[in-house]
Design a protein around this motif. Structure first.
Motif, PDB file in Angstrom:
ATOM      1  N   TYR A   1     -29.606  10.132  33.232  1.00  0.00           N
ATOM      2  CA  TYR A   1     -28.448   9.935  34.108  1.00  0.00           C
ATOM      3  C   TYR A   1     -27.845  11.252  34.601  1.00  0.00           C
ATOM      4  O   TYR A   1     -26.743  11.283  35.141  1.00  0.00           O
ATOM      5  CB  TYR A   1     -27.378   9.019  33.500  1.00  0.00           C
ATOM      6  CG  TYR A   1     -26.766   9.376  32.170  1.00  0.00           C
ATOM      7  CD1 TYR A   1     -25.796  10.356  32.061  1.00  0.00           C
ATOM      8  CD2 TYR A   1     -27.110   8.665  31.023  1.00  0.00           C
ATOM      9  CE1 TYR A   1     -25.196  10.648  30.848  1.00  0.00           C
ATOM     10  CE2 TYR A   1     -26.518   8.931  29.809  1.00  0.00           C
ATOM     11  CZ  TYR A   1     -25.562   9.936  29.723  1.00  0.00           C
ATOM     12  OH  TYR A   1     -24.968  10.218  28.512  1.00  0.00           O
ATOM     13  N   GLY A   2     -28.585  12.364  34.431  1.00  0.00           N
ATOM     14  CA  GLY A   2     -28.318  13.543  35.235  1.00  0.00           C
ATOM     15  C   GLY A   2     -27.596  14.706  34.612  1.00  0.00           C
ATOM     16  O   GLY A   2     -27.624  15.793  35.155  1.00  0.00           O
ATOM     17  N   ARG A   3     -26.922  14.533  33.495  1.00  0.00           N
ATOM     18  CA  ARG A   3     -26.166  15.625  32.894  1.00  0.00           C
ATOM     19  C   ARG A   3     -26.360  15.633  31.380  1.00  0.00           C
ATOM     20  O   ARG A   3     -26.518  14.581  30.756  1.00  0.00           O
ATOM     21  CB  ARG A   3     -24.676  15.500  33.226  1.00  0.00           C
ATOM     22  CG  ARG A   3     -24.343  15.809  34.683  1.00  0.00           C
ATOM     23  CD  ARG A   3     -24.615  17.264  35.018  1.00  0.00           C
ATOM     24  NE  ARG A   3     -24.248  17.625  36.381  1.00  0.00           N
ATOM     25  CZ  ARG A   3     -25.096  17.691  37.387  1.00  0.00           C
ATOM     26  NH1 ARG A   3     -26.380  17.359  37.203  1.00  0.00           N
ATOM     27  NH2 ARG A   3     -24.702  18.065  38.587  1.00  0.00           N
TER      28      ARG A   3
ATOM     29  N   ASP B   1     -28.127  22.704  37.660  1.00  0.00           N
ATOM     30  CA  ASP B   1     -28.885  21.696  36.920  1.00  0.00           C
ATOM     31  C   ASP B   1     -29.327  22.277  35.579  1.00  0.00           C
ATOM     32  O   ASP B   1     -29.692  23.456  35.484  1.00  0.00           O
ATOM     33  CB  ASP B   1     -30.117  21.287  37.734  1.00  0.00           C
ATOM     34  CG  ASP B   1     -30.821  20.082  37.134  1.00  0.00           C
ATOM     35  OD1 ASP B   1     -30.157  19.280  36.458  1.00  0.00           O
ATOM     36  OD2 ASP B   1     -32.052  19.958  37.337  1.00  0.00           O
TER      37      ASP B   1
ATOM     38  N   ARG C   1     -20.897  13.116  38.341  1.00  0.00           N
ATOM     39  CA  ARG C   1     -22.122  13.036  37.538  1.00  0.00           C
ATOM     40  C   ARG C   1     -21.870  13.414  36.080  1.00  0.00           C
ATOM     41  O   ARG C   1     -22.703  13.147  35.223  1.00  0.00           O
ATOM     42  CB  ARG C   1     -23.204  13.936  38.133  1.00  0.00           C
ATOM     43  CG  ARG C   1     -23.692  13.460  39.500  1.00  0.00           C
ATOM     44  CD  ARG C   1     -24.856  14.257  39.997  1.00  0.00           C
ATOM     45  NE  ARG C   1     -26.061  14.031  39.202  1.00  0.00           N
ATOM     46  CZ  ARG C   1     -27.177  14.743  39.314  1.00  0.00           C
ATOM     47  NH1 ARG C   1     -27.230  15.743  40.178  1.00  0.00           N
ATOM     48  NH2 ARG C   1     -28.225  14.470  38.577  1.00  0.00           N
TER      49      ARG C   1
END
Length: 415
Positions: free
Chosen positions: A200-202, A245, A294
């Motif tokens: 889910y990105g983080r 990221d 996010r």
């Protein structure tokens, strides 16, 4: 039973159940989508070019571990790199040993700091002294696997917004029950959580014992904060809040020493819990904007874990009071011993460990030998997580603001 108390009991049961399923599903999804078809770790992906890189090793009283750590760092299967060891005011002969090793290894450079100013400051000094854009940071007791650096630099060079990459710590010392439990914990809990969070990105935090950074990203956010008790959690949040990221690379193996006494484990986990609270107090309000959405999943996950810890503490207090004083029927709790719900949680826990074995056996062939010991995991680690979280919140709130976080030599296990 009072409706509020009934709701708390339901939350105390369902929270770990739901999170275990979330980590299993997320971890397996990540594995089958990103890991299963990857090359074997002894054959990492080729790179179009191999940029010069730096390994930073902050050291404080690490004389017993230096040779193992530096031997692994100096024998990376990567063509062009340097190793920078930062002696941060050690009271033993760490500095003298580093100087001797520097005369034997041309790749090794040594920086001596005259007093203990903490790991964050040592890392900053190493980063400023490094001659490269790409930094791999490890602890003074960590042993990098041969291709770990290659995997880390491969990620950092794969995209302009990759600010950091976290590796896969493995436990070296397994002479006690606590040591064996931590083998299972790092594979089926920590590894699965990082995989799920990447879905889910983080990521809540990089692993401070092995992390790679793009120096441009560090420079934008001001490097590591020296007043945070866990510099790795803080740097992770600040990088992601600046829209960098963070990747997770399970092939970047690093073998570490962990506490094998209850006292050492308590101190380590209390420090981790305090670090989480510090990050929430400093950065939570900045997440309210839509641009930071996010990070909301990581924030919600953490807040629910704190709520669960205090819910369990309240339940235990009510149960204990009921043993000594008469309690209203609405607040009386007959027992906290595992019953049918405890059996369900134990079975889910075993299923989670079993699913992690599907993934982890590619990185550690005989990890299944520790499967027998994981039945003790809920009792040992859920309890210590509960206690450290409950203690960490008031301790952090009462901490003097701006105080520098200096080194405290940890328990490195029974060897």
């Amino acid at each position: 039973m009072h409706p509020i108390l009934y709701g708390l009991l339901q939350f105390a049961f369902f929270y770990p159940l739901v999170m275990a399923f979330l980590w299993m599903v997320g971890g397996l999804y990540y594995f089958f989508r990103r890991e299963r078809k990857a090359r074997d770790r002894t054959d990492p992906p080729p790179m179009a070019e191999y940029p010069f890189a730096s390994i930073l090793i902050p050291c404080h009283n690490e004389a017993d571990n230096l040779e193992d750590t530096l031997s692994a760092a100096l024998n990376q299967n990567y063509p062009d790199y340097e190793v920078i060891a930062i002696n941060d005011g050690s009271g033993d002969d760490t500095g003298a040993r580093l100087d001797v090793l520097a005369t034997q290894h041309p790749r090794l450079r040594v920086i001596h700091l005259d007093r203990n100013l903490g790991k964050a400051n040592a890392l900053r000094m190493g980063a400023l002294a490094a001659r490269s854009e790409y930094l791999v940071c490890i602890d003074g007791d960590a042993m990098l696997e041969e291709y770990a650096m290659h995997w880390m630099i491969w990620h950092l060079t794969s995209g302009p917004r990759v600010g950091a990459v976290t590796g896969n710590p493995r436990i070296r010392n397994r002479s006690t029950l606590l040591g064996r439990l931590q083998v299972a914990e790092f594979s089926s809990i920590i590894g699965m959580i990082k995989r799920t969070q990447r879905v889910y990105g983080r990521i809540f935090t990089i692993s401070g014992v092995i992390a790679g950074f793009r120096r441009t990203a560090l420079h934008r956010i001001g490097y590591w904060a020296d007043d945070m008790i866990t510099e790795d959690i803080d740097i992770s949040w600040r990088l992601q809040l600046d829209h960098w990221d963070i990747r997770y690379e399970p092939n970047a193996l690093c073998f570490i020493l962990m506490p094998e006494t209850l006292k050492g484990l308590w101190k380590q986990r209390l420090r981790w819990a305090q670090g989480g609270v510090e990050v929430m107090l400093r950065h939570a309000t900045s997440l309210l904007s839509w641009r930071k959405r996010r990070m909301w999943g990581v924030l919600l996950e953490y807040l629910l874990s704190v709520l669960w810890a205090y819910t369990m503490a309240a339940i235990l207090v009510l149960w204990a009071l009921g043993k000594f004083i008469p309690m209203p029927p609405q607040l009386y709790i007959a027992t906290v011993l595992p019953q049918w719900h405890g059996v369900i949680l134990a079975l889910v826990c075993l299923a989670q460990f079993a699913s992690s074995l599907i993934i982890d056996r590619r990185y550690e062939t005989h990890v299944g030998r520790n499967y027998f010991w994981v039945i003790w995991y809920p009792m040992a680690y859920w309890l210590i997580s509960l206690c450290t979280t409950v203690v960490a919140l008031p301790k952090t709130l009462l901490k003097r603001r701006g105080k520098r976080a200096t080194w405290v030599s940890p328990d490195r296990g029974i060897r």
